[in-house]
Design a protein around this motif. Structure first.
Motif, PDB file in Angstrom:
ATOM      1  N   ALA A 197       0.804  -1.228   0.000  1.00 36.70           N
ATOM      2  CA  ALA A 197       0.000   0.000   0.000  1.00 36.70           C
ATOM      3  C   ALA A 197       0.836   1.277   0.000  1.00 36.70           C
ATOM      4  CB  ALA A 197      -0.924  -0.003   1.219  1.00 36.70           C
ATOM      5  N   HIS A 198       1.961   1.280   0.709  1.00 35.04           N
ATOM      6  CA  HIS A 198       2.745   2.503   0.850  1.00 35.04           C
ATOM      7  C   HIS A 198       3.148   3.130  -0.488  1.00 35.04           C
ATOM      8  CE1 HIS A 198       3.797   3.846   4.946  1.00 35.04           C
ATOM      9  NE2 HIS A 198       3.423   2.636   5.308  1.00 35.04           N
ATOM     10  N   PRO A 199       3.674   2.354  -1.448  1.00 34.78           N
ATOM     11  CA  PRO A 199       4.120   2.989  -2.701  1.00 34.78           C
ATOM     12  C   PRO A 199       2.983   3.625  -3.497  1.00 34.78           C
ATOM     13  CG  PRO A 199       5.084   0.803  -2.470  1.00 34.78           C
ATOM     14  CD  PRO A 199       4.012   0.921  -1.426  1.00 34.78           C
ATOM     15  N   LEU A 200       1.748   3.189  -3.257  1.00 31.35           N
ATOM     16  CA  LEU A 200       0.630   3.712  -4.051  1.00 31.35           C
ATOM     17  C   LEU A 200       0.475   5.221  -3.887  1.00 31.35           C
ATOM     18  CD1 LEU A 200      -2.223   1.057  -3.748  1.00 31.35           C
ATOM     19  CD2 LEU A 200      -0.987   1.766  -5.794  1.00 31.35           C
ATOM     20  N   ALA A 201       0.727   5.727  -2.689  1.00 26.86           N
ATOM     21  CA  ALA A 201       0.579   7.161  -2.467  1.00 26.86           C
ATOM     22  C   ALA A 201       1.529   7.941  -3.370  1.00 26.86           C
ATOM     23  CB  ALA A 201       0.834   7.496  -0.992  1.00 26.86           C
ATOM     24  N   GLY A 202       2.785   7.542  -3.394  1.00 25.10           N
ATOM     25  CA  GLY A 202       3.752   8.217  -4.259  1.00 25.10           C
ATOM     26  C   GLY A 202       3.436   8.045  -5.733  1.00 25.10           C
ATOM     27  N   MET A 203       2.943   6.864  -6.100  1.00 27.33           N
ATOM     28  CA  MET A 203       2.596   6.612  -7.499  1.00 27.33           C
ATOM     29  C   MET A 203       1.458   7.528  -7.951  1.00 27.33           C
ATOM     30  SD  MET A 203       2.868   2.470  -7.140  1.00 27.33           S
ATOM     31  CE  MET A 203       1.939   2.094  -8.617  1.00 27.33           C
ATOM     32  N   LEU A 204       0.424   7.641  -7.133  1.00 27.85           N
ATOM     33  CA  LEU A 204      -0.717   8.490  -7.490  1.00 27.85           C
ATOM     34  C   LEU A 204      -0.319   9.972  -7.521  1.00 27.85           C
ATOM     35  CD1 LEU A 204      -3.433   6.662  -5.389  1.00 27.85           C
ATOM     36  CD2 LEU A 204      -3.343   6.785  -7.877  1.00 27.85           C
ATOM     37  N   GLU A 205       0.524  10.374  -6.587  1.00 30.36           N
ATOM     38  CA  GLU A 205       0.991  11.760  -6.604  1.00 30.36           C
ATOM     39  C   GLU A 205       1.792  12.049  -7.867  1.00 30.36           C
ATOM     40  OE1 GLU A 205       3.106  11.888  -2.957  1.00 30.36           O
ATOM     41  OE2 GLU A 205       1.317  12.287  -1.721  1.00 30.36           O
ATOM     42  N   ALA A 206       2.600  11.064  -8.297  1.00 31.53           N
ATOM     43  CA  ALA A 206       3.364  11.254  -9.534  1.00 31.53           C
ATOM     44  C   ALA A 206       2.436  11.364 -10.740  1.00 31.53           C
ATOM     45  CB  ALA A 206       4.345  10.093  -9.708  1.00 31.53           C
ATOM     46  N   LEU A 207       1.387  10.522 -10.771  1.00 32.32           N
ATOM     47  CA  LEU A 207       0.421  10.613 -11.876  1.00 32.32           C
ATOM     48  C   LEU A 207      -0.256  11.977 -11.906  1.00 32.32           C
ATOM     49  CD1 LEU A 207      -1.295   7.095 -11.707  1.00 32.32           C
ATOM     50  CD2 LEU A 207       0.140   7.965 -13.564  1.00 32.32           C
ATOM     51  N   LEU A 208      -0.607  12.483 -10.728  1.00 31.89           N
ATOM     52  CA  LEU A 208      -1.273  13.785 -10.676  1.00 31.89           C
ATOM     53  C   LEU A 208      -0.334  14.922 -11.073  1.00 31.89           C
ATOM     54  CD1 LEU A 208      -3.346  13.236  -7.416  1.00 31.89           C
ATOM     55  CD2 LEU A 208      -4.263  13.559  -9.720  1.00 31.89           C
ATOM     56  N   ARG A 209       0.944  14.788 -10.701  1.00 31.09           N
ATOM     57  CA  ARG A 209       1.900  15.829 -11.084  1.00 31.09           C
ATOM     58  C   ARG A 209       2.079  15.891 -12.608  1.00 31.09           C
ATOM     59  NH1 ARG A 209       4.857  13.979  -6.561  1.00 31.09           N
ATOM     60  NH2 ARG A 209       6.158  12.691  -7.937  1.00 31.09           N
ATOM     61  N   GLY A 210       2.020  14.737 -13.250  1.00 28.99           N
ATOM     62  CA  GLY A 210       2.202  14.710 -14.700  1.00 28.99           C
ATOM     63  C   GLY A 210       0.905  14.785 -15.485  1.00 28.99           C
ATOM     64  N   ALA A 211      -0.214  15.006 -14.786  1.00 25.06           N
ATOM     65  CA  ALA A 211      -1.513  14.985 -15.458  1.00 25.06           C
ATOM     66  C   ALA A 211      -1.614  16.059 -16.534  1.00 25.06           C
ATOM     67  CB  ALA A 211      -2.626  15.149 -14.421  1.00 25.06           C
ATOM     68  N   GLU A 212      -1.153  17.256 -16.212  1.00 27.34           N
ATOM     69  CA  GLU A 212      -1.265  18.347 -17.194  1.00 27.34           C
ATOM     70  C   GLU A 212      -0.340  18.108 -18.380  1.00 27.34           C
ATOM     71  OE1 GLU A 212      -0.831  23.236 -17.357  1.00 27.34           O
ATOM     72  OE2 GLU A 212      -0.798  22.169 -15.438  1.00 27.34           O
ATOM     73  N   LYS A 213       0.865  17.640 -18.105  1.00 23.39           N
ATOM     74  CA  LYS A 213       1.831  17.401 -19.181  1.00 23.39           C
ATOM     75  C   LYS A 213       1.328  16.354 -20.154  1.00 23.39           C
ATOM     76  CE  LYS A 213       6.591  15.858 -19.984  1.00 23.39           C
ATOM     77  NZ  LYS A 213       7.874  15.453 -19.350  1.00 23.39           N
ATOM     78  N   TYR A 214       0.705  15.289 -19.611  1.00 24.38           N
ATOM     79  CA  TYR A 214       0.252  14.192 -20.473  1.00 24.38           C
ATOM     80  C   TYR A 214      -1.241  14.287 -20.777  1.00 24.38           C
ATOM     81  CZ  TYR A 214       4.852  12.274 -19.580  1.00 24.38           C
ATOM     82  OH  TYR A 214       6.218  12.103 -19.499  1.00 24.38           O
ATOM     83  N   GLN A 215      -1.823  15.436 -20.477  1.00 24.50           N
ATOM     84  CA  GLN A 215      -3.195  15.756 -20.860  1.00 24.50           C
ATOM     85  C   GLN A 215      -4.205  14.717 -20.335  1.00 24.50           C
ATOM     86  OE1 GLN A 215      -3.017  16.178 -25.145  1.00 24.50           O
ATOM     87  NE2 GLN A 215      -2.041  18.194 -25.016  1.00 24.50           N
ATOM     88  N   VAL A 216      -4.089  14.440 -19.050  1.00 25.07           N
ATOM     89  CA  VAL A 216      -5.035  13.535 -18.397  1.00 25.07           C
ATOM     90  C   VAL A 216      -6.302  14.317 -18.113  1.00 25.07           C
ATOM     91  CG1 VAL A 216      -5.449  12.063 -16.393  1.00 25.07           C
ATOM     92  CG2 VAL A 216      -3.156  12.199 -17.384  1.00 25.07           C
ATOM     93  N   ASP A 217      -7.440  13.733 -18.444  1.00 24.62           N
ATOM     94  CA  ASP A 217      -8.727  14.416 -18.285  1.00 24.62           C
ATOM     95  C   ASP A 217      -8.948  14.809 -16.815  1.00 24.62           C
ATOM     96  OD1 ASP A 217     -11.504  14.865 -19.798  1.00 24.62           O
ATOM     97  OD2 ASP A 217     -11.907  14.134 -17.762  1.00 24.62           O
ATOM     98  N   LEU A 218      -9.614  15.946 -16.639  1.00 26.04           N
ATOM     99  CA  LEU A 218      -9.861  16.477 -15.303  1.00 26.04           C
ATOM    100  C   LEU A 218     -10.665  15.505 -14.445  1.00 26.04           C
ATOM    101  CD1 LEU A 218      -9.586  18.832 -13.319  1.00 26.04           C
ATOM    102  CD2 LEU A 218     -11.666  19.815 -14.335  1.00 26.04           C
ATOM    103  N   GLU A 219     -11.638  14.805 -15.045  1.00 26.10           N
ATOM    104  CA  GLU A 219     -12.452  13.857 -14.297  1.00 26.10           C
ATOM    105  C   GLU A 219     -11.606  12.692 -13.784  1.00 26.10           C
ATOM    106  OE1 GLU A 219     -15.835  12.781 -12.394  1.00 26.10           O
ATOM    107  OE2 GLU A 219     -15.502  14.612 -13.581  1.00 26.10           O
ATOM    108  N   VAL A 220     -10.650  12.251 -14.611  1.00 23.31           N
ATOM    109  CA  VAL A 220      -9.744  11.182 -14.173  1.00 23.31           C
ATOM    110  C   VAL A 220      -8.865  11.683 -13.036  1.00 23.31           C
ATOM    111  CG1 VAL A 220      -7.860   9.655 -14.875  1.00 23.31           C
ATOM    112  CG2 VAL A 220      -9.775  10.061 -16.430  1.00 23.31           C
ATOM    113  N   GLN A 221      -8.421  12.932 -13.127  1.00 22.35           N
ATOM    114  CA  GLN A 221      -7.605  13.495 -12.046  1.00 22.35           C
ATOM    115  C   GLN A 221      -8.378  13.520 -10.727  1.00 22.35           C
ATOM    116  OE1 GLN A 221      -5.380  17.149 -12.937  1.00 22.35           O
ATOM    117  NE2 GLN A 221      -5.816  16.849 -15.115  1.00 22.35           N
TER     118      GLN A 221
END
Length: 352
Positions: A197-221
């Motif tokens: 479970a512990h690594p998931l927090a960092g993984m999700l934070e990394a996805l959110l940090r790169g959301a704008e760069k990789y054009q992740v939809d706002l609803e997915v964010q």
């Protein structure tokens, strides 16, 4: 069969169910849709076919083939490789079973590689197919749904571990001799759960940090943020479980030491009582021996004159010294001398 489910989606709707990977590739190109390929412990040929078609990195492919990976998120260009460690609580065995699922996402494709029964990716697929608006948001939406399923399955695990810890607390103060083994086993499961479970927090934070760069939809964010909140709650509970179990080990050690000290104290008291009884018995034996010595000494002192008197009291005519003038005084003197000598000998030897 390694190929569990294989479909092509256009605008969130399932268009076709290709019978082979080659047919999937052809439909993707022709319909400009998104492929979702679900594999269960695939062989090397299937993995390498997907690797060639989607340009997957060979290190990620090697990890997906061998399994036994830690939870992690890695990006290779425009492709994401995610390793998740799902878990489920087995009520009958009262233990946690850990699985492993690998997810590749890239432009127009999602590949899931499952190495255990959990998570139920079929249920995830059905939920997304029932919500085509979310599924139409692309591969990131599928990744969000998979991570959400994994975290949701952590809920029963947390409840099961909490119940086990409650039972351990009762065993701990009930004096159950097997409680230490159960604490160690449960602590191992909690630590494994933390690693999942512990690594998931960092993984999700990394996805959110790169959301704008990789054009992740706002609803997915928004969905990823919600999952992150749940992950942080789970991580907090797992950390609390570990602290509780470590404290339980300390308490168990303290209680065990206290019980051992109490037992040693009882043994010491019993030994002291036994020693006191032995001392009293020895004193009684010594006193009895002294009395026997005294009796024996006086008996010997009295025996000597009695012996002389008995000899000279015999009624024989022909006996030496019978007609001596000093015979009688001599016999008396001999009795007294012998008694005095015996008295001094016994006195010197502390019999009297």
């Amino acid at each position: 069969m390694p190929l569990i489910d294989n479909a092509v989606y256009v605008t969130g709707h399932r268009i076709d169910d290709p019978k082979s990977l080659d047919e999937t590739y052809e439909l993707m190109d022709r319909l400009h849709g998104m492929a979702w390929i679900g594999l269960y412990r695939p062989d090397a040929d299937e993995i390498h076919s997907i690797e060639t078609e989607f340009g997957l990195h060979h290190l990620a492919v090697e990890d997906a083939l061998t399994g036994h990976q830690r939870a992690k998120l890695e990006r290779y260009g425009d492709t994401l490789f995610v390793v998740l460690r799902p878990a489920r609580y087995l009520d009958a065995a009262e233990e946690v079973e850990f699985g492993e699922v690998h997810v590749f996402i890239g432009p127009g494709f999602v590949v899931t590689v499952r190495h255990a029964e959990s998570p139920n990716l079929g249920a995830v697929r059905h939920r997304l197919e029932a919500n085509p608006e979310l599924l139409a948001l692309g591969p990131e939406a599928v990744l969000y749904a998979i991570v959400d399923e994994v975290v949701d399955e952590y809920g029963p695990v947390v409840a099961g571990l909490q119940n086990d810890i409650d039972e351990i607390e009762k065993q701990l103060f009930g004096g159950d001799p097997d409680v230490s083994r159960r604490i160690y086993d449960l602590l191992g499961e909690v630590m494994e759960f933390q690693r999942a479970a512990h690594p998931l927090a960092g993984m999700l934070e990394a996805l959110l940090r790169g959301a704008e760069k990789y054009q992740v939809d706002l609803e997915v964010q928004r969905g990823l943020r919600d999952v992150l909140d749940h992950v942080l709650a789970v991580v907090g509970q797992a950390d609390a479980f570990r602290a509780t179990l470590q404290n339980a080990l300390t308490v168990h050690s303290t209680l065990t030491t206290q019980r051992q000290n109490d037992e040693m104290r009882r043994i010491s008291e019993a030994n002291l009582t036994l020693a006191e009884d032995t001392r009293k018995l020895s004193e009684a034996s010594i006193q009895q021996g002294d009395e026997v010595k005294k009796i024996s000494a006086w008996a010997a002192i009295l025996f000597a004159p009695s012996l002389i008197a008995a000899i000279y009291g015999m009624n024989f005519d022909h006996m030496p010294e019978l007609h001596w003038v000093w015979g009688y005084p001599a016999a008396l003197a001999a009795m007294v001398v012998m008694a005095v000598v015996l008295y001094k000998v016994f006195k010197r030897n502390r019999w009297l």
